[in-house]
Enzyme design. Structure first.
Site, mmCIF file in Angstrom:
data_model
loop_
_atom_site.group_PDB
_atom_site.id
_atom_site.type_symbol
_atom_site.label_atom_id
_atom_site.label_comp_id
_atom_site.label_asym_id
_atom_site.label_seq_id
_atom_site.Cartn_x
_atom_site.Cartn_y
_atom_site.Cartn_z
ATOM 1 N N ASP A 169 -16.469 0.182 -0.643
ATOM 2 C CA ASP A 169 -15.152 -0.279 -1.112
ATOM 3 C C ASP A 169 -14.235 -0.605 0.070
ATOM 4 O O ASP A 169 -13.119 -1.063 -0.129
ATOM 5 C CB ASP A 169 -14.499 0.762 -2.030
ATOM 6 N N ASP A 213 -8.778 -1.361 5.500
ATOM 7 C CA ASP A 213 -8.505 0.059 5.286
ATOM 8 C C ASP A 213 -8.486 0.860 6.583
ATOM 9 O O ASP A 213 -9.505 1.365 7.042
ATOM 10 C CB ASP A 213 -9.490 0.704 4.295
ATOM 11 N N ARG A 250 0.630 -5.394 3.221
ATOM 12 C CA ARG A 250 -0.536 -5.969 3.897
ATOM 13 C C ARG A 250 -0.722 -7.393 3.401
ATOM 14 O O ARG A 250 -0.381 -7.701 2.251
ATOM 15 C CB ARG A 250 -1.824 -5.221 3.525
ATOM 16 N N LYS A 276 0.864 -1.193 0.000
ATOM 17 C CA LYS A 276 0.000 0.000 0.000
ATOM 18 C C LYS A 276 0.896 1.237 0.000
ATOM 19 O O LYS A 276 1.691 1.426 0.921
ATOM 20 C CB LYS A 276 -0.918 0.002 1.227
ATOM 21 N N ARG A 301 -13.625 -6.769 -2.084
ATOM 22 C CA ARG A 301 -14.536 -5.943 -1.280
ATOM 23 C C ARG A 301 -15.947 -6.022 -1.849
ATOM 24 O O ARG A 301 -16.134 -6.492 -2.979
ATOM 25 C CB ARG A 301 -14.094 -4.465 -1.391
ATOM 26 N N ASP A 329 -1.474 10.427 -6.243
ATOM 27 C CA ASP A 329 -0.082 10.050 -6.527
ATOM 28 C C ASP A 329 0.283 8.590 -6.274
ATOM 29 O O ASP A 329 1.407 8.175 -6.516
ATOM 30 C CB ASP A 329 0.857 10.943 -5.692
HETATM 31 N N1 LIG Z 1 -2.738 8.716 -2.666
HETATM 32 C C1 LIG Z 1 -3.566 8.041 -3.443
HETATM 33 N N2 LIG Z 1 -3.233 7.776 -4.723
HETATM 34 C C2 LIG Z 1 -4.059 7.085 -5.523
HETATM 35 N N3 LIG Z 1 -5.248 6.626 -5.162
HETATM 36 C C3 LIG Z 1 -5.636 6.839 -3.895
HETATM 37 C C4 LIG Z 1 -4.810 7.557 -2.982
HETATM 38 N N4 LIG Z 1 -5.467 7.614 -1.800
HETATM 39 C C5 LIG Z 1 -6.637 6.954 -1.968
HETATM 40 N N5 LIG Z 1 -6.741 6.494 -3.233
HETATM 41 C C6 LIG Z 1 -7.864 5.744 -3.805
HETATM 42 O O1 LIG Z 1 -9.072 6.349 -3.421
HETATM 43 C C7 LIG Z 1 -10.062 5.359 -3.118
HETATM 44 C C8 LIG Z 1 -10.623 5.523 -1.734
HETATM 45 O O2 LIG Z 1 -9.591 5.720 -0.812
HETATM 46 P P1 LIG Z 1 -9.504 5.069 0.630
HETATM 47 O O3 LIG Z 1 -8.834 6.061 1.493
HETATM 48 O O4 LIG Z 1 -10.778 4.459 1.034
HETATM 49 O O5 LIG Z 1 -8.529 3.850 0.317
HETATM 50 P P2 LIG Z 1 -7.044 3.548 0.651
HETATM 51 O O6 LIG Z 1 -6.745 3.849 2.050
HETATM 52 O O7 LIG Z 1 -6.130 4.148 -0.331
HETATM 53 O O8 LIG Z 1 -6.999 2.027 0.309
HETATM 54 P P3 LIG Z 1 -7.551 0.657 0.862
HETATM 55 O O9 LIG Z 1 -9.046 0.720 0.854
HETATM 56 O O10 LIG Z 1 -7.008 -0.270 -0.150
HETATM 57 O O11 LIG Z 1 -6.959 0.452 2.208
HETATM 58 C C9 LIG Z 1 -9.396 4.016 -3.364
HETATM 59 O O12 LIG Z 1 -9.705 3.658 -4.679
HETATM 60 C C10 LIG Z 1 -7.940 4.337 -3.229
HETATM 61 O O13 LIG Z 1 -7.112 3.440 -3.934
#
Ligand SMILES: Nc1ncnc2c1ncn2[C@@H]1O[C@H](COP(=O)(O)OP(=O)(O)OP(=O)(O)O)[C@@H](O)[C@H]1O
EC number: 2.7.7.-
Length: 519
Positions: free
Chosen positions: A270, A280, A195, A125, A202, A137
């Site tokens: 998600d 998450d 992880r 991650k 999901r 990013d």
């Molecule tokens: N810095 C980032 N760059 C690219 N995509 C991101 C970033 N932060 C979040 N996303 C995307 O935005 C969406 C929602 O974000 P969320 O914070 O729920 O997930 P996450 O913490 O990145 O990932 P996960 O659910 O896999 O733990 C997801 O599709 C995630 O991959």
């Protein structure tokens, strides 16, 4: 034991499903695809900050011996048999359909088969952009990575179903984030967590093909998920049976969160695991003062959709989204709707049993429902520290009847001086509770034992995580290391330096009580 580099990885997901094989990291929609191949983007100088020895042993992963293995954990090296990819999924966020999301910063490297035959997906991650990064990013900062690393392992040791964390790597790169969303972006150290989970599928993974009306794809994904992760489910009704089991596991997970006072903070579809795992770790928090309407997520403040006390019903709403997604696989949806409506009964039964355990009851009788409600009213009114309150309850001498002594006994759990009405609620509850405990057919010792294994003593409070992160950022890992040890024994009295309520200064400080969504 095998090393991360020499392992023969399985890649069942990519070998089974249709994916975009181009390897392009350009953000795009990928209709018809379950994933897009994506190699991690190398980082400047990966440095190992933490490694979960026990998890590594369980998986049969050899102790790290050289930098090449740390390079795998930092995304700078990919083993020969890994086929890295980002999964495509969709979701409902804060109650609204968000369309295609996908792994925007998570990359699954491959599947690791443990000595017991269990298969684990290894996922980085923060490993850089993928086809699903949209405008972001693909990176994660040290702050959020430390939180995910420590908390997912802590949940495991609390006996709560969760994805696990194998390693935490500092990348040596700086990442820009606007922590307070006030237009003042700052550079922060970047990090990557590896992880692991049997699968990261999901609810949103099923919503994606359903929304695109790719019914064959949906059916294929459902069939595969059942055969691979729910192999005990057979027969003609298997999809319905499967849904019932997901519903049951999700209800169980909610009960477990309520048991320890965990608030997830972003229960979008998600972020709902198809295995019923906690997934998450973003703006989560444990409850300090007991407040059913507490949400740790600043983005969630206006509506408090994801507040502590609302989690069980949000889970049902999310199960409704999953039910809608798989509805196309049924000739009629009557039974699906009935199962969904039955969630409340399933949850309530489990919840009562859990509350009975927290209280040290030998069994949960019909009349205990009133006692549980009385306790909930007391907690929501007095707002004591949840964790400390239950510890003190377990330690209260059974024969204690003196109001002043009872009140002083609970003093340590109060944030501020409770009002007269609150004192009365406390004393009335203790009276009713003591009378009930006297009717237990089990001994006081057994009852206390049950309470001790149900009520955690050590929880990772946000302010503690915040202090550990501040230390790490300055190169001091003392607190981080202590927390790593303490969280492995949350029910023990050996780490009482962390058995204390949130200090005053932390209640309003950003990152110590409330956090923003994605970092
Ligand atoms: N810095 C980032 N760059 C690219 N995509 C991101 C970033 N932060 C979040 N996303 C995307 O935005 C969406 C929602 O974000 P969320 O914070 O729920 O997930 P996450 O913490 O990145 O990932 P996960 O659910 O896999 O733990 C997801 O599709 C995630 O991959």
């Amino acid at each position: 034991m095998q090393s991360l580099l020499s392992k023969e990885y399985k890649n069942e997901f990519v070998n089974t499903f249709e994916g975009d094989e181009s390897g392009s990291l350009k953000p795009r929609q990928t209709p018809g695809m379950f994933y897009s191949k994506a190699k991690p983007t190398p980082v400047k100088s990966p440095e190992l900050l933490a490694w979960s020895e026990e998890l590594a042993k369980e998986l049969g992963i050899q102790k790290l011996t050289d930098q090449a293995e740390i390079d795998v954990l930092g995304g700078n090296k990919v083993a020969d048999t890994m086929q890295p990819y980002a999964a495509c999924y969709a979701g409902h966020q804060f109650g609204n359909w968000a369309g295609q999301l996908g792994d925007g910063r998570a990359i699954t490297l491959g599947e690791w088969e443990a000595p017991d035959g269990q298969s684990w997906e290894l996922q980085l991650k923060g490993a850089g952009p993928t086809a699903y990064s949209r405008r972001a990013d693909g990176r994660a900062v040290l702050r959020s990575s430390v939180r995910e690393y420590l908390m997912s392992e802590a949940m495991h040791y609390l006996d709560i179903p969760t994805t696990r964390a194998l390693s935490l790597v500092k990348t040596g790169d700086q990442v820009v984030r606007d922590m307070f969303y006030n237009g003042n972006p700052e550079y922060e150290p970047g990090a990557i967590v590896m992880r692991v989970a049997p699968t990261f599928l999901r609810f949103g993974s099923f919503e994606m093909p359903a929304a695109r009306q790719e019914i064959d794809n949906l059916r294929q994904l459902v069939d595969w998920t059942i055969s691979r992760y729910y192999p005990h489910i057979q027969g003609e009704d298997r999809v319905m049976t499967w849904f019932k089991e997901i519903l049951d596991r999700t209800a169980e997970l909610m009960v477990e969160w309520m048991r320890v006072g965990f608030v997830h903070g972003v229960m979008n579809t998600d972020n709902m695991s198809i295995l019923g795992l906690t997934i998450d770790y973003g703006p989560f928090s444990f409850l300090d003062d007991y407040d059913p309407m507490f949400t740790p997520n600043t983005t969630d403040l206006p509506g408090r959709r994801y507040a502590f006390g609302r989690q069980p019903s949000v889970a049902q709403w999310n199960l409704g989204c999953l039910a809608s997604a798989i509805a196309a696989l049924f000739p009629n949806t009557q039974q699906l709707v009935a199962e969904l409506e039955g969630y409340e009964t399933v949850f309530t039964l489990k919840y009562r049993q859990m509350m009975g355990n927290k209280l040290g009851l030998d069994e949960v009788r019909e009349e205990d429902e009133a006692l549980i409600t009385q306790l909930e009213t007391l907690l929501a009114t007095v707002k004591p520290d949840m964790t400390i309150f239950y510890q003190l309850l377990g330690d209260l001498p059974q024969e204690e009847r003196d109001s002043q002594k009872i009140f002083s006994h609970f003093q340590e759990s109060f944030y501020g001086e409770p009002a007269e009405k609150a004192k009365t609620l406390l004393l009335d509850f203790i009276k009713a509770y003591s009378a009930r405990i006297e009717t237990n057919t089990t001994s006081r010792e057994e009852s206390q034992q049950l309470m001790r294994k149900t009520n955690p003593r050590i929880i990772l409070r946000n302010y503690m995580l915040h202090e550990a992160i501040e230390g790490l950022t300055k190169g001091d890992d003392q607190l981080f290391n202590k927390l790593q040890k303490a969280m492995k024994q949350p029910y023990s009295r050996d780490f009482d330096e962390f058995f204390k309520k949130r200090p005053d200064w932390a209640s309003q400080k950003a990152g110590c009580s409330m956090l923003s969504c994605s970092s």
